[in-house]
Design a protein around this motif. Structure first.
Motif, mmCIF file in Angstrom:
data_model
loop_
_atom_site.group_PDB
_atom_site.id
_atom_site.type_symbol
_atom_site.label_atom_id
_atom_site.label_comp_id
_atom_site.label_asym_id
_atom_site.label_seq_id
_atom_site.Cartn_x
_atom_site.Cartn_y
_atom_site.Cartn_z
ATOM 1 N N GLU A 1 0.814 -1.203 0.000
ATOM 2 C CA GLU A 1 0.000 0.000 0.000
ATOM 3 C C GLU A 1 0.855 1.264 0.000
ATOM 4 N N LEU A 2 1.968 1.249 0.754
ATOM 5 C CA LEU A 2 2.859 2.404 0.735
ATOM 6 C C LEU A 2 3.443 2.611 -0.662
ATOM 7 N N GLY A 3 3.804 1.518 -1.324
ATOM 8 C CA GLY A 3 4.308 1.620 -2.695
ATOM 9 C C GLY A 3 3.272 2.208 -3.629
ATOM 10 N N ARG A 4 2.032 1.780 -3.470
ATOM 11 C CA ARG A 4 0.962 2.307 -4.324
ATOM 12 C C ARG A 4 0.778 3.803 -4.103
ATOM 13 N N ARG A 5 0.812 4.238 -2.821
ATOM 14 C CA ARG A 5 0.626 5.652 -2.527
ATOM 15 C C ARG A 5 1.790 6.508 -3.061
ATOM 16 N N ILE A 6 2.993 5.972 -2.966
ATOM 17 C CA ILE A 6 4.133 6.725 -3.491
ATOM 18 C C ILE A 6 4.023 6.889 -4.998
ATOM 19 N N LYS A 7 3.645 5.807 -5.703
ATOM 20 C CA LYS A 7 3.481 5.900 -7.146
ATOM 21 C C LYS A 7 2.379 6.881 -7.506
ATOM 22 N N ALA A 8 1.281 6.867 -6.739
ATOM 23 C CA ALA A 8 0.169 7.762 -7.016
ATOM 24 C C ALA A 8 0.583 9.220 -6.816
ATOM 25 N N ALA A 9 1.437 9.463 -5.821
ATOM 26 C CA ALA A 9 1.886 10.822 -5.534
ATOM 27 C C ALA A 9 2.849 11.320 -6.619
ATOM 28 N N ILE A 10 3.650 10.405 -7.161
ATOM 29 C CA ILE A 10 4.657 10.799 -8.170
ATOM 30 C C ILE A 10 4.020 10.938 -9.543
ATOM 31 N N PHE A 11 3.192 9.964 -9.908
ATOM 32 C CA PHE A 11 2.647 9.938 -11.257
ATOM 33 C C PHE A 11 1.201 10.436 -11.324
#
Length: 492
Positions: free
Chosen positions: A482-492
Motif C-alpha cells: 500500500e505504501l508503494g501504491r501511494r508513493i506511485k500515485a503521488a509521483i505519477f
C-alpha cells in the motif's frame, strides 16, 4: 503464530473440525458432552457448500488499498518500521534487554530508553498514556469501522492499597467508556491480578487444585462456581496439602470479592460487558473461580456481562470449556467466552519442568491451531442455537477464515451481538479491517496508561511478535504494498 491462507476447497466444505482427537476423559460429564458433539458432526462427504448468498469471498484480505483506506500514510510508515523491527530476532533481544536492564533504568539513560519506547512500541501497541488519549484512540478506530476493548494497563498487585488504586482505575475506565460514542467500546477489560494480591491468588489456586485432587477437602470460603478443572488439568503445582487460608487471607479475599462486585455492578449499570483476562496456570484457577462465581450472579437473560477467557494452547482447555458451558446451561446462565491462543508459553514450560512434568501446552503450533478452531466452532454452534456470546481473538488468517465460514454456514450472521472478532492494537490490522469490511464486529485490544506501567505488556508483545511476525509477515507485506501504491500515485 504462523498465518497461512486456507485452500478454498477446504473452506467450502467446512464443518466442525476433527483435526484433534475426541475427548477420552473418564469424567461422565465430559464424556456426555463429547458424545453429543460427535453426534452433531455429519459425514464430511455429505456436507453441502454454503449458499451463494453467503459466499466466503466477501472476506477480502488481498486488496491492500481497501484494507488500509482509513489509515494515514504516516501511521502506515510507523507501523511498517515497528513491525519490521519486531520481526528481527536479535533486535528484539537487544530491545528486551534494554527495557529490563537495571543499568539503563536510571537517570538520563532511563529517560532516553523511555522516550524511544514511547515513540515506537508504545505508540504502536497502546492507546495512550491516560484516559483522554485512550478516548481519542477509540474514536479513531471507531471512525475506521472498528471497536475498542478499553484496557487499563496495570497488571499485578501485591497489597490491598495497590488493589484499591487499581480498582479506581478500572472504575474510571467504565466511566470513560460511557463518555465515548455508543457501541465504540465493546468491552472493559479487567485483570484479577490487579485487584487481588498475587500471593492470595496463588494460595487460592493451590487450595482449589487440592480440592480437585480430594473432593472431601473443604473450602469454607468457596461460593457457587462453574467447573474450573477437567480430568486432564495439570495439578502438579500443589505438591503437598496446603494450609487453610489464614484469617488475614480470608479478610483479603472478602475485600477482593467486594472490589470485583463493585466493578461488575458498575458494568451492569452501564450495560458494558466486563472481560476477565487470563494469566499463567499458577494463578488461573483462582481467576476462573472469581470469573465464574461473578457470572452466576450478574449474567442474566441473554446478556452476558462477565466474560471469561480460555487459552487454547493449554491441552486441557477444550475439555474445561465443554464442562463450564454444560454447567452454565444446566443452571440457566448465559456465558461469554473469549478464545485466545495464549501468552505464557515459556513460563508454563519452565514451571512444569521444575516439577518434573511435561508442558501443559500443546506439543506443536498446529495442535494449538486445531484446538482453537475446534473450540471456536463449538462456541459458534452454542451461540447460534442458544444463549451466550463469543469473542474470537485471533491473529491467525486461517482461523479467521474458518470462523467466518462457520458463522455464515450456521446462521450466526454478520454484525451479530453474539459474535465479536478481536486483535491486539497494532497487530493483524489487515485481518481486522478485512473482517470489518465483510460486515463482522471487530475490536482492537487497546491498553492505556503511563509507559512504565504498561511495560510488562509491551515486553510480552515484543516477545510474541518475534515469532508471529517473523513467521508470517502478512501485514508487513500488505503495508509495504500500500505504501508503494501511494508513493506511485503521488509521483505519477
Amino acid at each position: 503464530m504462523a498465518a497461512r491462507v486456507v485452500p478454498q476447497k477446504i473452506v467450502k466444505n467446512l464443518r466442525f473440525q476433527k483435526s484433534t482427537k475426541p475427548l477420552t476423559s473418564s469424567h461422565p460429564a465430559t464424556a456426555a458432552v463429547a458424545a453429543t458433539l460427535l453426534e452433531k458432526q455429519p459425514p464430511r462427504a455429505t456436507t453441502p457448500p454454503p449458499p451463494p448468498s453467503q459466499s466466503f469471498s466477501s472476506l477480502d484480505l488481498n486488496n491492500a488499498e481497501k484494507l488500509f483506506s482509513t489509515v494515514s500514510t504516516s501511521t502506515l510508515i510507523r507501523s511498517s518500521a515497528v513491525l519490521h523491527a519486531t520481526a528481527i530476532g536479535p533486535m528484539v533481544d537487544v530491545g528486551i534487554w534494554a527495557l529490563q536492564s537495571r543499568l539503563l533504568q536510571k537517570g538520563i539513560m532511563k529517560d532516553a530508553v523511555m522516550a524511544v519506547t514511547k515513540k515506537t512500541f508504545f505508540e504502536h501497541f497502546c492507546a495512550g498514556e491516560d484516559a483522554v488519549a485512550a478516548g481519542r484512540s477509540i474514536r479513531s478506530v471507531n471512525d475506521a469501522g472498528l471497536r475498542g476493548m478499553l484496557v487499563y494497563g496495570v497488571e499485578d498487585a501485591h497489597d490491598n492499597d495497590g488493589c484499591d488504586r487499581n480498582l479506581n482505575g478500572f472504575l474510571h475506565t467504565v466511566d470513560v467508556s460511557k463518555s465515548l460514542p455508543p457501541s465504540s467500546v465493546s468491552f472493559v477489560i479487567v485483570k484479577i491480578t490487579a485487584i487481588c494480591p498475587m500471593a492470595l491468588l496463588e494460595r487460592m489456586s493451590d487450595l482449589l487444585r487440592w480440592q480437585q485432587k480430594d473432593p472431601s477437602f473443604v473450602l469454607p470460603w468457596k461460593q457457587d462456581s462453574l467447573p474450573i478443572f477437567s480430568e486432564s488439568s495439570p495439578l502438579y503445582h500443589t505438591q503437598t496439602k496446603p494450609e487453610p487460608l489464614t484469617q488475614q487471607e480470608e479478610h483479603d479475599l472478602q475485600l477482593t470479592n467486594q472490589r470485583l462486585q463493585q466493578l461488575c455492578h458498575k458494568c451492569v449499570e452501564s450495560n458494558k460487558p466486563l472481560l476477565v483476562d487470563a494469566e499463567h496456570t499458577t494463578v488461573q484457577p483462582a481467576i476462573d473461580y472469581f470469573t465464574y462465581s461473578s457470572a452466576i450472579v450478574h449474567n442474566k437473560d441473554d446478556n452476558p456481562i462477565v466474560f471469561g477467557t480460555i487459552q487454547t494452547y493449554l491441552k486441557d482447555s477444550k475439555e474445561r470449556l465443554f464442562l463450564a458451558t454444560q454447567a452454565a446451561d444446566k443452571i440457566g446462565i448465559p456465558m461469554g467466552f473469549k478464545l485466545v491462543r495464549g501468552a505464557y508459553m515459556s513460563m508454563e514450560s519452565k514451571i512444569a519442568e521444575s516439577f518434573g512434568y511435561g508442558s501443559p501446552i500443546h506439543d506443536t503450533i498446529q495442535d494449538t491451531h486445531n484446538n482453537f478452531n475446534d473450540c471456536s466452532s463449538f462456541l459458534l454452534e452454542k451461540v447460534a442455537n442458544g444463549r451466550g456470546s463469543v469473542v474470537l481473538a485471533t491473529h491467525n488468517i486461517e482461523s479467521g477464515k474458518l470462523a467466518t465460514a462457520k458463522a455464515y454456514e450456521i446462521g450466526v450472521g454478520k454484525v451479530n451481538h453474539k459474535l465479536e472478532f478481536a486483535q491486539l492494537c497494532g497487530m493483524s490490522d489487515a485481518l481486522s479491517f478485512g473482517l470489518s469490511n465483510a460486515g463482522f464486529r471487530v475490536s482492537k485490544y487497546m491498553p492505556f496508561g503511563p509507559v512504565e506501567m504498561v511495560m510488562p505488556y509491551l515486553l510480552r508483545r515484543a516477545e510474541e511478535n518475534r515469532g508471529l511476525l517473523a513467521a508470517s509477515g502478512f501485514d508487513r507485506q500488505l503495508i509495504r504494498k500500500e505504501l508503494g501504491r501511494r508513493i506511485k500515485a503521488a509521483i505519477f
